[in-house]
Motif scaffolding. Sequence first.
Motif, PDB file in Angstrom:
ATOM      1  N   HIS A  54       1.096  -2.252  -0.014  1.00 49.79           N
ATOM      2  CA  HIS A  54       0.249   0.065   0.095  1.00 49.79           C
ATOM      3  C   HIS A  54       0.807   1.370   0.012  1.00 49.79           C
ATOM      4  CE1 HIS A  54      -2.354   3.574   1.753  1.00 49.79           C
ATOM      5  NE2 HIS A  54      -3.116   2.813   1.088  1.00 49.79           N
ATOM      6  N   GLN A  55       1.841   1.428   0.641  1.00 47.34           N
ATOM      7  CA  GLN A  55       2.852   2.383   1.064  1.00 47.34           C
ATOM      8  C   GLN A  55       3.718   2.585  -0.404  1.00 47.34           C
ATOM      9  OE1 GLN A  55       3.081   5.226   3.318  1.00 47.34           O
ATOM     10  NE2 GLN A  55       3.810   5.848   1.547  1.00 47.34           N
ATOM     11  N   ARG A  56       4.224   1.247  -1.609  1.00 51.90           N
ATOM     12  CA  ARG A  56       4.640   1.449  -2.491  1.00 51.90           C
ATOM     13  C   ARG A  56       4.060   2.055  -3.408  1.00 51.90           C
ATOM     14  NH1 ARG A  56       8.214  -3.161  -3.641  1.00 51.90           N
ATOM     15  NH2 ARG A  56       7.513  -2.909  -5.735  1.00 51.90           N
ATOM     16  N   LEU A  57       2.485   2.066  -3.131  1.00 55.49           N
ATOM     17  CA  LEU A  57       1.285   2.026  -3.968  1.00 55.49           C
ATOM     18  C   LEU A  57       0.830   4.209  -4.052  1.00 55.49           C
ATOM     19  CD1 LEU A  57      -1.369  -0.100  -5.026  1.00 55.49           C
ATOM     20  CD2 LEU A  57       0.747   0.213  -6.078  1.00 55.49           C
ATOM     21  N   ILE A  58       1.006   4.063  -2.368  1.00 58.13           N
ATOM     22  CA  ILE A  58       0.807   5.682  -2.170  1.00 58.13           C
ATOM     23  C   ILE A  58       2.241   6.368  -3.176  1.00 58.13           C
ATOM     24  CG2 ILE A  58       1.672   7.369  -0.394  1.00 58.13           C
ATOM     25  CD1 ILE A  58      -1.508   6.170  -0.586  1.00 58.13           C
ATOM     26  N   ASP A  59       3.309   6.087  -2.830  1.00 51.19           N
ATOM     27  CA  ASP A  59       4.384   7.065  -3.373  1.00 51.19           C
ATOM     28  C   ASP A  59       4.464   6.485  -4.996  1.00 51.19           C
ATOM     29  OD1 ASP A  59       5.278   7.263  -0.364  1.00 51.19           O
ATOM     30  OD2 ASP A  59       6.436   5.321  -0.266  1.00 51.19           O
ATOM     31  N   SER A  60       3.848   5.440  -6.066  1.00 53.64           N
ATOM     32  CA  SER A  60       3.638   5.424  -6.998  1.00 53.64           C
ATOM     33  C   SER A  60       2.656   6.508  -7.873  1.00 53.64           C
ATOM     34  CB  SER A  60       3.515   3.665  -7.784  1.00 53.64           C
ATOM     35  OG  SER A  60       4.232   3.035  -6.446  1.00 53.64           O
ATOM     36  N   PRO A  61       3.072   7.039  -8.894  1.00 62.83           N
ATOM     37  CA  PRO A  61       2.326   7.597  -9.997  1.00 62.83           C
ATOM     38  C   PRO A  61       0.462   6.753  -9.924  1.00 62.83           C
ATOM     39  CG  PRO A  61       4.130   7.574 -11.424  1.00 62.83           C
ATOM     40  CD  PRO A  61       4.158   6.303  -9.573  1.00 62.83           C
ATOM     41  N   GLN A  62      -0.453   7.752  -8.936  1.00 67.35           N
ATOM     42  CA  GLN A  62      -1.982   7.339  -8.899  1.00 67.35           C
ATOM     43  C   GLN A  62      -2.404   7.966 -10.131  1.00 67.35           C
ATOM     44  OE1 GLN A  62      -3.644   7.181  -4.970  1.00 67.35           O
ATOM     45  NE2 GLN A  62      -0.800   8.356  -3.923  1.00 67.35           N
ATOM     46  N   ASP A  63      -2.073   6.785 -11.582  1.00 62.63           N
ATOM     47  CA  ASP A  63      -3.244   7.208 -12.936  1.00 62.63           C
ATOM     48  C   ASP A  63      -4.171   6.231 -12.948  1.00 62.63           C
ATOM     49  OD1 ASP A  63      -0.816   6.301 -13.248  1.00 62.63           O
ATOM     50  OD2 ASP A  63      -0.087   7.525 -14.514  1.00 62.63           O
ATOM     51  N   LEU A  64      -3.987   4.967 -12.110  1.00 61.51           N
ATOM     52  CA  LEU A  64      -3.837   3.704 -12.937  1.00 61.51           C
ATOM     53  C   LEU A  64      -5.452   3.520 -12.577  1.00 61.51           C
ATOM     54  CD1 LEU A  64      -1.756   0.612 -14.153  1.00 61.51           C
ATOM     55  CD2 LEU A  64      -3.870  -0.018 -12.072  1.00 61.51           C
ATOM     56  N   VAL A  65      -6.275   3.536 -12.949  1.00 58.34           N
ATOM     57  CA  VAL A  65      -7.855   2.968 -12.563  1.00 58.34           C
ATOM     58  C   VAL A  65      -7.574   0.945 -12.790  1.00 58.34           C
ATOM     59  CG1 VAL A  65      -9.843   2.718 -12.836  1.00 58.34           C
ATOM     60  CG2 VAL A  65      -8.896   4.945 -13.106  1.00 58.34           C
ATOM     61  N   LEU A  66      -8.027   0.348 -12.330  1.00 60.48           N
ATOM     62  CA  LEU A  66      -7.793  -1.674 -11.948  1.00 60.48           C
ATOM     63  C   LEU A  66      -8.521  -2.054 -12.739  1.00 60.48           C
ATOM     64  CD1 LEU A  66      -5.542  -3.669 -10.344  1.00 60.48           C
ATOM     65  CD2 LEU A  66      -7.919  -2.982  -8.483  1.00 60.48           C
ATOM     66  N   ALA A  67      -9.763  -1.508 -12.744  1.00 66.54           N
ATOM     67  CA  ALA A  67     -10.658  -2.258 -13.279  1.00 66.54           C
ATOM     68  C   ALA A  67     -10.666  -2.397 -15.182  1.00 66.54           C
ATOM     69  CB  ALA A  67     -11.944  -2.095 -13.168  1.00 66.54           C
ATOM     70  N   ASP A  68      -9.626  -0.649 -15.541  1.00 64.57           N
ATOM     71  CA  ASP A  68      -9.592  -0.534 -17.298  1.00 64.57           C
ATOM     72  C   ASP A  68      -8.578  -0.502 -16.738  1.00 64.57           C
ATOM     73  OD1 ASP A  68      -9.751  -0.090 -19.687  1.00 64.57           O
ATOM     74  OD2 ASP A  68     -11.479   1.080 -19.290  1.00 64.57           O
ATOM     75  N   PRO A  69      -6.880  -0.358 -16.859  1.00 60.20           N
ATOM     76  CA  PRO A  69      -5.863   0.221 -16.420  1.00 60.20           C
ATOM     77  C   PRO A  69      -5.145   1.084 -18.145  1.00 60.20           C
ATOM     78  CG  PRO A  69      -5.239  -1.768 -16.378  1.00 60.20           C
ATOM     79  CD  PRO A  69      -7.136  -1.844 -16.787  1.00 60.20           C
ATOM     80  N   GLY A  70      -5.839  -0.064 -19.255  1.00 62.53           N
ATOM     81  CA  GLY A  70      -5.287   0.971 -20.448  1.00 62.53           C
ATOM     82  C   GLY A  70      -4.414   0.108 -21.193  1.00 62.53           C
ATOM     83  N   PRO A  71      -3.657  -0.709 -22.554  1.00 69.56           N
ATOM     84  CA  PRO A  71      -3.208  -1.332 -22.385  1.00 69.56           C
ATOM     85  C   PRO A  71      -1.803  -1.417 -22.354  1.00 69.56           C
ATOM     86  CG  PRO A  71      -3.637   0.316 -24.635  1.00 69.56           C
ATOM     87  CD  PRO A  71      -5.098   0.031 -23.162  1.00 69.56           C
ATOM     88  N   ARG A  72      -1.015  -0.604 -22.575  1.00 70.17           N
ATOM     89  CA  ARG A  72      -0.253  -0.045 -21.854  1.00 70.17           C
ATOM     90  C   ARG A  72       0.642   0.089 -20.241  1.00 70.17           C
ATOM     91  NH1 ARG A  72       3.542   2.460 -25.577  1.00 70.17           N
ATOM     92  NH2 ARG A  72       2.593   2.682 -27.527  1.00 70.17           N
ATOM     93  N   ASP A  73      -0.528  -0.452 -19.753  1.00 71.26           N
ATOM     94  CA  ASP A  73      -0.141  -0.843 -18.060  1.00 71.26           C
ATOM     95  C   ASP A  73      -0.927  -1.735 -17.404  1.00 71.26           C
ATOM     96  OD1 ASP A  73       0.787   2.033 -17.800  1.00 71.26           O
ATOM     97  OD2 ASP A  73      -0.435   2.816 -17.546  1.00 71.26           O
ATOM     98  N   MET A  74      -1.100  -2.846 -18.450  1.00 66.75           N
ATOM     99  CA  MET A  74      -2.063  -3.563 -18.303  1.00 66.75           C
ATOM    100  C   MET A  74      -1.157  -5.132 -17.906  1.00 66.75           C
ATOM    101  SD  MET A  74      -3.177  -5.524 -21.700  1.00 66.75           S
ATOM    102  CE  MET A  74      -2.410  -7.097 -22.689  1.00 66.75           C
ATOM    103  N   PHE A  75       0.104  -4.984 -17.922  1.00 63.56           N
ATOM    104  CA  PHE A  75       1.226  -5.466 -17.146  1.00 63.56           C
ATOM    105  C   PHE A  75       1.968  -5.027 -16.434  1.00 63.56           C
ATOM    106  CE2 PHE A  75       1.098  -8.124 -21.276  1.00 63.56           C
ATOM    107  CZ  PHE A  75      -0.010  -8.919 -20.254  1.00 63.56           C
ATOM    108  N   ASP A  76       1.471  -3.781 -15.793  1.00 62.97           N
ATOM    109  CA  ASP A  76       2.408  -2.739 -14.493  1.00 62.97           C
ATOM    110  C   ASP A  76       1.780  -3.361 -13.304  1.00 62.97           C
ATOM    111  OD1 ASP A  76       2.397  -0.363 -13.136  1.00 62.97           O
ATOM    112  OD2 ASP A  76       3.282   0.637 -14.628  1.00 62.97           O
ATOM    113  N   ASP A  77       3.382  -3.274 -12.464  1.00 66.41           N
ATOM    114  CA  ASP A  77       2.950  -3.879 -11.838  1.00 66.41           C
ATOM    115  C   ASP A  77       2.064  -3.707 -10.649  1.00 66.41           C
ATOM    116  OD1 ASP A  77       4.535  -5.927  -9.476  1.00 66.41           O
ATOM    117  OD2 ASP A  77       5.230  -3.829  -8.494  1.00 66.41           O
TER     118      ASP A  77
END
Length: 448
Positions: free
Chosen positions: A350-373
């Motif tokens: 959770h802390q790792r995600l807080i420190d990462s860009p918060q621009d990803l919607v989990l239910a529809d991450p987009g093709p370029r980010d679908m394998f993003d950690d």
Amino acid sequence: MTGRRRAAKKGGPPVIDPYLPGTGNFGYRVSRYELELEYKVAINRLAGSATITAVTLAELKTFTLDLSAALAVSKVTVNGKRPSQFRTSAGKLHITLGDRLPAGAAMTIAVRYGGTPRPIRTHWGDVGFEELTEGVLVAGQPNGAASWFPCDDHPSAKASFRVQISTESPYFALANGKLLARPARAGMTTWVYEQAEPTATYLITLQIGVYDRHRMAKNGVEVFAVLPDRIREDFTYDFGRQQQMMKLFVKLFGPYPLADGYTVVVTDDDLEIPLEAQGISIFGANHCDGKRSSERLIAHELAHQWFGNSVTVQRWRHIWLHEGFACYAEWLWSEHCGEESADELARHYHQRLIDSPQDLVLADPGPRDMFDDRVYKRGALTLHALRKEIGDSDFFALLKDWADRYRHSSVVTDDFTGLAAQYAHNSLRPLWAAWLYSPKVPPLDSLS
């Protein structure tokens, strides 16, 4: 295909999945593939014939199959007749029939083809058929199946498979399912495999190398290892707890979904990441270091046999249903072993995600980010938040119900949220809104 709807694409034909607009095909549903292949390792030469059993979903005069431009087609028949035309372009085999087929008609498509196979280049790197130092690896996710056989290459297009592969006798050849025969003649061995359970094309694999096969477990689910001898000692230690993993996951997720056991392949080459296939996981030599440093990955790939391989997304936007579940299985294994608990791991990531860009919607991450950690970790956190909300008893009952109800089927996020509602005493809408549909990472107190 059941559950498929055409998505409009400006300036072009309709597409099945906006994440992969060039793959998948309309007008028919495949029920079975039968592949007869010959592969020469030294010269990377593949010759094959594919017999595809399908039924038309609409009246058909023309249709397409996915097939790499690296492979040339020499002959096509449909129901024993030559079509009026066939051609390949832009990763498709286009077939024009002499006579229209009505909706609901049986269709047997036979394709003879060959060439020098190579991976398909994608947003996510090269996928599909890949040469090793001595042998072959097929990593099909998400659209690499077309690199070695003509197909309807989409995760919701599940079928049974028979794969017959002939190659030089010093090599071991592995495909999905049960090994039916391995006759040898004139320096070549033919390996015949049958995968009976409905399987997405990207989960069909071919592994060729100087390998030996070993049975790791005889009780319960049969587990096999296919690997070079030089790695076996480290492998025995590094994968030594895999059978306990299997027992845990059967307890938590329900029966192992395949009849013919589970096989782990370790290539003689290093691999950046492990890979999943139906009934098979593929690791690199670097994942055997004698220190069990890849054990979380072993758990992750095993969990995919339930979540991803048996229960498979209809479209790639729902990939958290694969990767979030497999990632959470890593945490459950850690908790089971008395190491870090799922709650401790949830708080760390959770802390790792807080420190990462918060621009990803989990239910529809987009093709370029679908394998993003972030998809993996946020998916796991979503499941942990759900577990905290509904309690362990209902949470694990839900996972078993999910794996059983949609066994060998295709799903979307709404299928899971709808089923989860049956296990909740309060509305889960706020939880889904925060974790699945908002880019902002919810506060940590939503896990308490």
